[in-house]
Scaffold this motif. Structure first.
Motif, PDB file in Angstrom:
ATOM      1  N   GLY A 158       0.785  -1.234   0.000  1.00  0.00           N
ATOM      2  CA  GLY A 158       0.000   0.000   0.000  1.00  0.00           C
ATOM      3  C   GLY A 158       0.810   1.273   0.000  1.00  0.00           C
ATOM      4  O   GLY A 158       0.229   2.370  -0.034  1.00  0.00           O
ATOM      5  N   HIS A 159       2.122   1.182   0.025  1.00  0.00           N
ATOM      6  CA  HIS A 159       2.983   2.372   0.040  1.00  0.00           C
ATOM      7  C   HIS A 159       3.648   2.553  -1.324  1.00  0.00           C
ATOM      8  O   HIS A 159       4.289   1.631  -1.834  1.00  0.00           O
ATOM      9  CB  HIS A 159       4.054   2.235   1.129  1.00  0.00           C
ATOM     10  CG  HIS A 159       5.065   3.349   1.126  1.00  0.00           C
ATOM     11  ND1 HIS A 159       4.776   4.623   1.558  1.00  0.00           N
ATOM     12  CD2 HIS A 159       6.367   3.364   0.723  1.00  0.00           C
ATOM     13  CE1 HIS A 159       5.853   5.371   1.437  1.00  0.00           C
ATOM     14  NE2 HIS A 159       6.830   4.637   0.932  1.00  0.00           N
ATOM     15  N   MET A 160       3.492   3.756  -1.913  1.00  0.00           N
ATOM     16  CA  MET A 160       4.089   4.017  -3.219  1.00  0.00           C
ATOM     17  C   MET A 160       5.608   4.058  -3.101  1.00  0.00           C
ATOM     18  O   MET A 160       6.156   4.689  -2.194  1.00  0.00           O
ATOM     19  CB  MET A 160       3.596   5.343  -3.799  1.00  0.00           C
ATOM     20  CG  MET A 160       4.104   5.605  -5.220  1.00  0.00           C
ATOM     21  SD  MET A 160       3.683   7.251  -5.840  1.00  0.00           S
ATOM     22  CE  MET A 160       1.907   7.124  -5.938  1.00  0.00           C
ATOM     23  N   ILE A 161       6.268   3.365  -4.033  1.00  0.00           N
ATOM     24  CA  ILE A 161       7.729   3.268  -3.965  1.00  0.00           C
ATOM     25  C   ILE A 161       8.412   3.867  -5.189  1.00  0.00           C
ATOM     26  O   ILE A 161       9.636   3.763  -5.324  1.00  0.00           O
ATOM     27  CB  ILE A 161       8.164   1.790  -3.807  1.00  0.00           C
ATOM     28  CG1 ILE A 161       7.639   0.951  -4.978  1.00  0.00           C
ATOM     29  CG2 ILE A 161       7.677   1.236  -2.484  1.00  0.00           C
ATOM     30  CD1 ILE A 161       8.064  -0.509  -4.902  1.00  0.00           C
ATOM     31  N   GLY A 211       4.012  -0.506 -20.422  1.00  0.00           N
ATOM     32  CA  GLY A 211       3.844  -0.737 -19.000  1.00  0.00           C
ATOM     33  C   GLY A 211       4.997  -0.187 -18.184  1.00  0.00           C
ATOM     34  O   GLY A 211       5.450   0.944 -18.405  1.00  0.00           O
ATOM     35  N   SER A 212       5.498  -0.980 -17.246  1.00  0.00           N
ATOM     36  CA  SER A 212       6.568  -0.533 -16.359  1.00  0.00           C
ATOM     37  C   SER A 212       7.317  -1.751 -15.824  1.00  0.00           C
ATOM     38  O   SER A 212       6.769  -2.852 -15.746  1.00  0.00           O
ATOM     39  CB  SER A 212       5.994   0.285 -15.198  1.00  0.00           C
ATOM     40  OG  SER A 212       7.007   0.670 -14.299  1.00  0.00           O
ATOM     41  N   ILE A 213       8.585  -1.529 -15.433  1.00  0.00           N
ATOM     42  CA  ILE A 213       9.432  -2.584 -14.878  1.00  0.00           C
ATOM     43  C   ILE A 213       9.970  -2.115 -13.537  1.00  0.00           C
ATOM     44  O   ILE A 213      10.498  -1.002 -13.419  1.00  0.00           O
ATOM     45  CB  ILE A 213      10.591  -2.936 -15.827  1.00  0.00           C
ATOM     46  CG1 ILE A 213      10.045  -3.492 -17.152  1.00  0.00           C
ATOM     47  CG2 ILE A 213      11.528  -3.952 -15.188  1.00  0.00           C
ATOM     48  CD1 ILE A 213      11.122  -3.770 -18.183  1.00  0.00           C
ATOM     49  N   LEU A 214       9.846  -2.972 -12.535  1.00  0.00           N
ATOM     50  CA  LEU A 214      10.404  -2.723 -11.211  1.00  0.00           C
ATOM     51  C   LEU A 214      11.525  -3.722 -10.972  1.00  0.00           C
ATOM     52  O   LEU A 214      11.323  -4.934 -11.111  1.00  0.00           O
ATOM     53  CB  LEU A 214       9.327  -2.873 -10.131  1.00  0.00           C
ATOM     54  CG  LEU A 214       9.807  -2.867  -8.675  1.00  0.00           C
ATOM     55  CD1 LEU A 214      10.354  -1.502  -8.296  1.00  0.00           C
ATOM     56  CD2 LEU A 214       8.675  -3.272  -7.736  1.00  0.00           C
TER      57      LEU A 214
END
Length: 286
Positions: free
Chosen positions: A187-190, A206-209
């Motif tokens: 729940g915390h934006m990183i 999209g996106s890659i973490l």
């Protein structure tokens, strides 16, 4: 004789009533058939589209652009309507509909209709009409798609402590690239935490973490939230490796200091010599 005349008049009156009732029934059926035929003809006429239909694909929540090219800029007034319900949307540059999501973008030869924040209900055939002689009509078939996202490996992903972690948020059924993709852990934006070893990269789809070396604190529920698609979830489990005693992994001496090694060697040497030297009792017996 009088009685016969009375009976005859009654019979005639009944006959006339029956005849009139049948005629009225026939006229009613004929009228119903004509109305049904007219309605069928009207509906059939609505479905008949003369000319090519251009297809436009838009994503739910985005802005749809419906083009209307005209050859003569001064030909007449341009109107936009939705064919399904004959709803007049715009007249010239003015929005006629009470729904202010419909806006005309005008240039010399293009009268595009913009539909902001489109929904599934906006799908259908739209008609751009030019009141020239003869009347010019352009048709656009608007299709709406609802994009969603996935994270390969979901719903549960297991990684070893110290290994690298790569999570990819992929957009599916999307008509355009996202403006942003937010990542959340528990729940915390990183995205903007600037956590050491953690990197977020926005891609076309999209996106890659990425996490360089995973720690137990990197475990948890990860959520990717694109700007134009439904979110996706994955639960990351970090497996902690227990440290084994030296006797279990062969007595690794790489981390033992030289002093300890020399001391151990000396003790071993003295032990080996002691059993080779005879005791004083054996040399000088009593």
């Amino acid at each position: 004789m009088r009685a016969l005349l009375i009976l005859a008049s009654i019979f005639l009156e009944i006959h006339l009533q029956l005849t009139g009732s049948q005629a009225e029934h026939q006229r009613s059926e004929s009228g119903d058939n004509e109305v049904a035929s007219a309605k069928a003809s009207e509906e059939k006429g609505d479905d008949v589209i003369e000319g090519p239909i251009r297809e436009v694909l838009a994503q739910s929540g985005s802005t749809a652009n419906l083009p209307c090219k005209i050859t003569d800029p001064g030909a007449g007034t341009i109107t936009w309507m939705k064919r399904r319900n004959r709803l007049l949307l715009t007249v010239g540059k003015t929005t006629h509909s009470v729904d202010n999501r419909f806006v005309v973008m005008h240039s010399s030869t293009d009268w595009s209709l913009l539909i902001r924040a489109v929904t599934l209900q906006d799908a259908g055939i739209y008609e751009c009409q030019v009141t020239s002689h003869p009347v010019q009509r352009n048709f656009v078939h608007l299709k709406i798609t609802e994009a969603y996202s996935i994270i390969p490996g979901a719903p549960d992903l297991h990684v070893k402590q110290g290994s690298s972690l790569r999570l990819e948020c992929q957009l599916m059924a999307a008509a355009e690239s996202p403006l942003y993709v937010f990542w959340y852990r528990q729940g915390h934006m990183i995205n903007y935490d600037e956590e050491p070893g953690v990197k977020v990269e926005l891609t076309k789809s999209g996106s890659i973490l990425m996490v360089n070396k995973t720690k137990p604190s990197h475990g948890g529920n990860y959520t990717c939230v694109p700007s134009n698609a439904k979110p996706a979830y994955v639960m990351v489990h970090v497996i902690e490796e227990e440290e084994k005693p030296a006797a279990m992994h062969g007595g690794d001496r790489r981390n033992v200091s030289p002093a300890i090694l020399a001391s151990n060697f000396l003790v071993s040497l003295l032990t080996a010599i002691s059993w080779r030297i005879p005791s004083f009792t054996s040399l000088y017996p009593t």
